[in-house]
Motif scaffolding. Structure first.
Motif, PDB file in Angstrom:
ATOM      1  N   GLU A 113       0.821  -1.208   0.000  1.00 35.07           N
ATOM      2  CA  GLU A 113       0.000   0.000   0.000  1.00 35.07           C
ATOM      3  C   GLU A 113       0.859   1.263   0.000  1.00 35.07           C
ATOM      4  O   GLU A 113       0.407   2.329  -0.435  1.00 35.07           O
ATOM      5  CB  GLU A 113      -0.938  -0.008   1.211  1.00 35.07           C
ATOM      6  N   GLN A 114       2.100   1.154   0.453  1.00 35.63           N
ATOM      7  CA  GLN A 114       2.978   2.332   0.489  1.00 35.63           C
ATOM      8  C   GLN A 114       3.310   2.844  -0.917  1.00 35.63           C
ATOM      9  O   GLN A 114       3.788   3.969  -1.066  1.00 35.63           O
ATOM     10  CB  GLN A 114       4.270   2.011   1.238  1.00 35.63           C
ATOM     11  N   PHE A 115       3.038   2.026  -1.939  1.00 33.11           N
ATOM     12  CA  PHE A 115       3.356   2.425  -3.307  1.00 33.11           C
ATOM     13  C   PHE A 115       2.142   2.986  -4.052  1.00 33.11           C
ATOM     14  O   PHE A 115       2.246   3.326  -5.231  1.00 33.11           O
ATOM     15  CB  PHE A 115       3.936   1.237  -4.068  1.00 33.11           C
ATOM     16  N   ARG A 116       1.002   3.067  -3.383  1.00 34.79           N
ATOM     17  CA  ARG A 116      -0.178   3.683  -4.002  1.00 34.79           C
ATOM     18  C   ARG A 116       0.095   5.178  -4.165  1.00 34.79           C
ATOM     19  O   ARG A 116       0.424   5.864  -3.198  1.00 34.79           O
ATOM     20  CB  ARG A 116      -1.417   3.483  -3.125  1.00 34.79           C
ATOM     21  N   PRO A 117      -0.046   5.714  -5.387  1.00 35.19           N
ATOM     22  CA  PRO A 117       0.225   7.144  -5.583  1.00 35.19           C
ATOM     23  C   PRO A 117      -0.748   8.009  -4.793  1.00 35.19           C
ATOM     24  O   PRO A 117      -1.911   7.636  -4.595  1.00 35.19           O
ATOM     25  CB  PRO A 117       0.014   7.335  -7.095  1.00 35.19           C
ATOM     26  N   GLU A 118      -0.284   9.159  -4.358  1.00 36.13           N
ATOM     27  CA  GLU A 118      -1.166  10.110  -3.685  1.00 36.13           C
ATOM     28  C   GLU A 118      -2.251  10.553  -4.657  1.00 36.13           C
ATOM     29  O   GLU A 118      -1.991  10.799  -5.833  1.00 36.13           O
ATOM     30  CB  GLU A 118      -0.370  11.325  -3.202  1.00 36.13           C
ATOM     31  N   GLY A 119      -3.463  10.645  -4.171  1.00 37.53           N
ATOM     32  CA  GLY A 119      -4.565  11.073  -5.009  1.00 37.53           C
ATOM     33  C   GLY A 119      -5.007  10.033  -6.017  1.00 37.53           C
ATOM     34  O   GLY A 119      -5.649  10.379  -7.020  1.00 37.53           O
ATOM     35  N   HIS A 120      -4.686   8.756  -5.767  1.00 36.29           N
ATOM     36  CA  HIS A 120      -5.106   7.696  -6.689  1.00 36.29           C
ATOM     37  C   HIS A 120      -6.629   7.703  -6.812  1.00 36.29           C
ATOM     38  O   HIS A 120      -7.350   7.733  -5.814  1.00 36.29           O
ATOM     39  CB  HIS A 120      -4.628   6.339  -6.159  1.00 36.29           C
ATOM     40  N   GLU A 121      -7.124   7.674  -8.054  1.00 35.12           N
ATOM     41  CA  GLU A 121      -8.546   7.933  -8.286  1.00 35.12           C
ATOM     42  C   GLU A 121      -9.456   6.770  -7.918  1.00 35.12           C
ATOM     43  O   GLU A 121     -10.644   6.974  -7.657  1.00 35.12           O
ATOM     44  CB  GLU A 121      -8.760   8.315  -9.749  1.00 35.12           C
ATOM     45  N   SER A 122      -8.948   5.538  -7.915  1.00 31.12           N
ATOM     46  CA  SER A 122      -9.806   4.373  -7.690  1.00 31.12           C
ATOM     47  C   SER A 122      -9.628   3.818  -6.286  1.00 31.12           C
ATOM     48  O   SER A 122      -8.544   3.910  -5.702  1.00 31.12           O
ATOM     49  CB  SER A 122      -9.479   3.265  -8.711  1.00 31.12           C
ATOM     50  N   ASP A 123     -10.685   3.234  -5.751  1.00 30.41           N
ATOM     51  CA  ASP A 123     -10.568   2.551  -4.471  1.00 30.41           C
ATOM     52  C   ASP A 123      -9.658   1.333  -4.615  1.00 30.41           C
ATOM     53  O   ASP A 123      -8.851   1.025  -3.737  1.00 30.41           O
ATOM     54  CB  ASP A 123     -11.950   2.097  -3.977  1.00 30.41           C
ATOM     55  N   HIS A 124      -9.814   0.599  -5.734  1.00 29.09           N
ATOM     56  CA  HIS A 124      -8.939  -0.526  -5.999  1.00 29.09           C
ATOM     57  C   HIS A 124      -7.575  -0.015  -6.478  1.00 29.09           C
ATOM     58  O   HIS A 124      -7.477   1.064  -7.073  1.00 29.09           O
ATOM     59  CB  HIS A 124      -9.545  -1.455  -7.051  1.00 29.09           C
ATOM     60  N   ALA A 145     -10.958   1.020 -12.279  1.00 25.40           N
ATOM     61  CA  ALA A 145     -12.225   1.758 -12.339  1.00 25.40           C
ATOM     62  C   ALA A 145     -13.401   0.809 -12.540  1.00 25.40           C
ATOM     63  O   ALA A 145     -14.479   1.001 -11.935  1.00 25.40           O
ATOM     64  CB  ALA A 145     -12.175   2.785 -13.471  1.00 25.40           C
ATOM     65  N   GLU A 146     -13.224  -0.202 -13.342  1.00 26.39           N
ATOM     66  CA  GLU A 146     -14.308  -1.167 -13.582  1.00 26.39           C
ATOM     67  C   GLU A 146     -14.568  -2.029 -12.349  1.00 26.39           C
ATOM     68  O   GLU A 146     -15.710  -2.403 -12.076  1.00 26.39           O
ATOM     69  CB  GLU A 146     -13.970  -2.022 -14.800  1.00 26.39           C
ATOM     70  N   LEU A 147     -13.533  -2.313 -11.594  1.00 28.69           N
ATOM     71  CA  LEU A 147     -13.730  -3.021 -10.323  1.00 28.69           C
ATOM     72  C   LEU A 147     -14.516  -2.143  -9.353  1.00 28.69           C
ATOM     73  O   LEU A 147     -15.431  -2.612  -8.665  1.00 28.69           O
ATOM     74  CB  LEU A 147     -12.380  -3.405  -9.715  1.00 28.69           C
ATOM     75  N   ASP A 148     -14.171  -0.868  -9.284  1.00 29.64           N
ATOM     76  CA  ASP A 148     -14.905   0.067  -8.424  1.00 29.64           C
ATOM     77  C   ASP A 148     -16.383   0.111  -8.794  1.00 29.64           C
ATOM     78  O   ASP A 148     -17.261   0.188  -7.919  1.00 29.64           O
ATOM     79  CB  ASP A 148     -14.319   1.477  -8.546  1.00 29.64           C
ATOM     80  N   ALA A 149     -16.651   0.060 -10.091  1.00 31.90           N
ATOM     81  CA  ALA A 149     -18.030   0.164 -10.579  1.00 31.90           C
ATOM     82  C   ALA A 149     -18.777  -1.164 -10.534  1.00 31.90           C
ATOM     83  O   ALA A 149     -19.961  -1.221 -10.891  1.00 31.90           O
ATOM     84  CB  ALA A 149     -18.026   0.704 -12.012  1.00 31.90           C
ATOM     85  N   GLY A 150     -18.091  -2.213 -10.094  1.00 31.91           N
ATOM     86  CA  GLY A 150     -18.730  -3.526 -10.044  1.00 31.91           C
ATOM     87  C   GLY A 150     -18.953  -4.142 -11.410  1.00 31.91           C
ATOM     88  O   GLY A 150     -19.798  -5.037 -11.563  1.00 31.91           O
ATOM     89  N   GLU A 151     -18.195  -3.703 -12.411  1.00 34.02           N
ATOM     90  CA  GLU A 151     -18.377  -4.200 -13.768  1.00 34.02           C
ATOM     91  C   GLU A 151     -17.559  -5.448 -14.064  1.00 34.02           C
ATOM     92  O   GLU A 151     -17.703  -6.055 -15.118  1.00 34.02           O
ATOM     93  CB  GLU A 151     -18.007  -3.098 -14.774  1.00 34.02           C
ATOM     94  N   ILE A 152     -16.668  -5.813 -13.143  1.00 31.99           N
ATOM     95  CA  ILE A 152     -15.848  -7.018 -13.306  1.00 31.99           C
ATOM     96  C   ILE A 152     -16.160  -7.961 -12.165  1.00 31.99           C
ATOM     97  O   ILE A 152     -16.070  -7.593 -10.987  1.00 31.99           O
ATOM     98  CB  ILE A 152     -14.344  -6.675 -13.308  1.00 31.99           C
TER      99      ILE A 152
END
Length: 360
Positions: free
Chosen positions: A9-20, A340-347
């Motif tokens: 998780e330390q490598f997640r960019p700041e302001g990453h747009e998706s929950d996943h 983004a598709e995971l966030d939207a429940g599309e996958i």
């Protein structure tokens, strides 16, 4: 056994747009700029006055260029493409006391490998990669991953003239790699990848590799992410044994075989994170974003998104540079779209019991 399932998780960019978050990275090597290869030729030619300072400047410049190229492609963690390295065993053998070189060995066709010999007990002298890491870390705005050739490969791909067997040599080398990793961590490194391509050709020695890894990570903080890269081979001969390795992720090469072995890992008991190759490092054809998205979903048959890392199959150094960059760029775009598709429940993330086992 995963050392610390939270340290990605330390490598997640700041302001990453998706929950996943699908961590994107590269295995290590990358095509060198053509001018760097010409500079090396001049540096190695006694008839030219291209000296140490000029060569150092050239490699520094190449390191900057490729690090920024990786960042421009959007990778979450970057490498400088190993601009200071030529061959993954030679580079380290030149820096380890106990090795010597006696000339190139023919490996296939017209290809030669300067295979070293171990002529006395190996010893650690000066750091191998600390200067390289500190330079790249200073250049980069994103976290830097450090690939290191593993002790089993360093032993297996050399002539052993000093030890009773390669196992004893590998264990001594693992202790040296541990020293190097400790120095890298002191310098600020938080993502270390151990490359063990030899395991794919001699998979019955997985217990030796496991013991080597135990020695390498001894006393290394669990906040430091430890990855293992294993090139293409019969993964059924090392799984489920890799579940016992003290690593955070294992990086496997499956795209070039169209994921015929994905079922090997999809038994519901896979322990480390999965770093999945989603573009083929052996062909210059650039996979489309849609194709890469389908490849990423192969990984979801094994692990949930929070345990999936996205990378090329292997190092990209043999590809045309334009193709290597396009593969990375498409790979990152595909990962962001899947998030983004995971966030939207599309996958739909499949249950592992629905995945067909790999063919024997």
């Amino acid at each position: 056994m995963s050392r610390n399932p939270q340290n990605r998780e330390q490598f997640r960019p700041e302001g990453h747009e998706s929950d996943h978050f699908l961590l994107t990275t590269v295995v290590g090597s990358y095509p060198k700029p053509k001018w760097l290869n010409r500079a090396r030729d001049r540096f190695e030619d006694d008839d030219h006055s291209f000296g140490e300072s000029e060569w150092a400047e050239a490699t520094d410049d190449a390191s900057r260029v490729i690090t920024h190229e990786h960042e421009r492609a959007g990778l979450d963690t970057v490498v400088d493409g190993e601009m200071r390295r030529e061959e993954m065993v030679e580079f380290f053998a030149e820096r380890i006391d106990g090795y010597e070189f006696n000339g190139p060995v023919k490996v296939w066709g017209h290809n030669y490998f300067d295979k070293p010999s171990v002529v006395e007990g190996v010893e650690y002298d000066e750091p191998w990669l600390v200067d390289e890491f500190e330079f790249v870390d200073d250049v980069a705005e994103r976290p830097v991953k450090v690939p290191i050739t593993g002790p089993y490969t360093l032993a297996n791909w050399a002539f052993n003239e000093a030890y009773d067997d390669d196992e004893a040599l590998a264990y001594d080398l693992a202790d040296l790699v541990n020293e190097e990793v400790e120095k890298l961590v002191e310098a600020g490194a938080r993502y270390i990848q151990i490359d063990e391509p030899a395991l794919a050709t001699t998979p019955d020695d997985h217990a030796i590799v496991g013991e080597c890894l135990e020695r390498i990570v001894s006393d290394i903080d669990e906040e430091v992410r430890i990855g293992l890269h294993v090139c293409y081979g019969d993964y059924s001969r090392v799984y489920p044994e890799v579940n016992e390795f003290p690593i955070d992720e294992i990086d496997v090469e499956l795209a070039n075989d169209e994921y015929k072995q994905i079922g090997v890992f999809a038994d519901g008991n896979f322990q480390p994170d999965l770093a999945l190759g989603v573009v083929d490092a052996h062909v210059a054809d650039v996979e489309s974003v849609e194709q890469i998205k389908e490849n990423i979903q192969q990984g979801l048959k094994v692990v949930p998104p929070e345990k999936l890392t996205i990378s090329p199959d292997c190092g990209l150094k043999l590809l045309p540079r334009e193709a290597a960059y396009a593969k990375m760029e498409n790979m990152v775009q595909a990962a962001r779209e899947v998030e983004a598709e995971l966030d939207a429940g599309e996958i739909d993330v499949p249950a592992v019991e629905d995945v067909a086992p790999a063919d024997d």
